[in-house]
Design an enzyme around this catalytic site. Structure first.
Site, PDB file in Angstrom:
ATOM      1  CB  CYS A 152     -64.784  16.443 -43.159  1.00 30.75           C
ATOM      2  SG  CYS A 152     -65.464  17.265 -44.602  1.00 30.75           S
ATOM      3  CG  HIS A 162     -64.401  20.136 -40.108  1.00 31.60           C
ATOM      4  ND1 HIS A 162     -63.240  19.609 -40.621  1.00 31.60           N
ATOM      5  CD2 HIS A 162     -65.303  20.103 -41.106  1.00 31.60           C
ATOM      6  CE1 HIS A 162     -63.426  19.282 -41.891  1.00 31.60           C
ATOM      7  NE2 HIS A 162     -64.675  19.575 -42.215  1.00 31.60           N
ATOM      8  CD  GLU A 190     -60.955  19.506 -37.830  1.00 32.01           C
ATOM      9  OE1 GLU A 190     -61.952  19.044 -37.238  1.00 32.01           O
ATOM     10  OE2 GLU A 190     -60.884  19.590 -39.067  1.00 32.01           O
TER      11      GLU A 190
END
Lengths: 79, 223
Positions: free
Chosen positions: B85, B194, B196
């Site tokens: 991002c 994302h 994560e």
């Protein structure tokens, strides 16, 4: 001190949704004569001494604008 | 394996990225943008967020931070680097990845679970996936529209540099549905969604994101 102006605008081939949103608002306000809006950035730099054109060009092209997507215009003070 | 996670002023997802590294079996190492110190890490993650409030352009000021000079040099020596991002925006601004990220075509911040197709399963960050695999991870951005000149996009496609493409709808108007790209050597990867945030069933839509962090551990051992 001298005043140096740098204008940055998206390249013509990169679509500008913010400019299009402004154009839409102008249409709703009855300003039908405006055909296109491109939104950009306007930087005003106060520079000590006589501006070094090469240095300012570098500043404009490597930090103030991203040459991948933006065109930049450097306006040096007229003497 | 020591995996660095850089914190810039305005980073938001550095803690989640460090947690993902730990769950994958790596040792997360906190790195600070203003230090000239990579602390002997084996790879680096640039997390999501709004570094410098997206002033000037998203990622532009962070890309000129002291530590980024070290990251660029280390990437030149083959160190794996992942930008997520805002981290992807920083890598493009730093010249480590081609193209640029601009305002979403619909002008709205978009936050949803997103299907991605893995196009390259041989980069340092994607070798635990299969080519053509569909994964679901969150996407959340306001300036995630990937753009480059048409000739550059053709060249990237020709070189197989597109790592991920959006499927089931393009969330931001990115050219050719591109969600992520890689460097010529496949060691630097950037993407807007994302991984994560998709590492545990409790908090994510899937655990599909964990593969990024297990992949790099193997890539580091192999290097």
């Amino acid at each position: 001190m001298s005043r140096v102006v740098v204008d940055v605008v998206l390249k013509p081939e990169i679509s500008d949704p913010q400019g299009q949103a402004v154009l839409g608002a102008l249409g709703r306000l009855g300003h039908d004569s405006v055909r296109s809006v491109r939104q950009g950035k306007h930087f005003v730099l106060e520079v000590e001494g006589t501006p070094d054109e090469a240095e300012l060009k570098q500043i404009a092209e490597t930090l103030l604008a991203n040459p991948v997507i933006e065109d930049v215009e450097l306006h040096l003070p007229k003497d | 394996m020591r995996i660095g996670v850089i914190t810039f002023p305005g980073s938001l997802d550095d803690v989640d990225a460090a947690r993902a590294v730990r769950l994958a079996g790596g040792e997360p190492v906190a790195l600070w943008h203003a230090d000239h110190d990579l602390k002997d890490v084996d790879a680096v993650v640039l997390p999501g967020g709004f570094s410098y409030g997206d002033y000037l352009r998203a990622g532009a000021i962070a890309a000129r931070s002291p530590l980024m000079a070290d990251v660029v040099a280390a990437a030149g020596d083959g160190m794996p680097v992942l930008g997520i991002c805002n981290g992807f925006q920083v890598l493009c601004e730093a010249g480590l990845l081609p193209g640029a990220l601009t305002r979403n075509s619909h002008l709205h911040f978009r936050n949803r679970d997103q299907v991605l197709v893995v196009e390259r399963a041989d980069t340092a960050w994607t070798q635990d996936y299969r080519p053509g695999q569909r994964i679901v991870i969150p996407v959340k951005n306001g300036e995630g529209r990937y753009v480059a000149a048409d000739a550059d996009l053709d060249r990237l496609e020709g070189e197989g540099r597109v790592v991920f493409r959006y499927a089931g709808g393009n969330p931001n108007g990115s050219s050719r549905d591109i969600a992520g790209v890689t460097s010529e050597n496949g060691r630097v990867v950037g993407l807007m969604p994302h991984p994560e945030h998709a590492i545990e069933d409790l908090t994510g839509p899937s655990t599909d994101g964990l593969g990024f962090f297990t992949s790099v551990l193997k890539a580091v051992v192999a290097a």
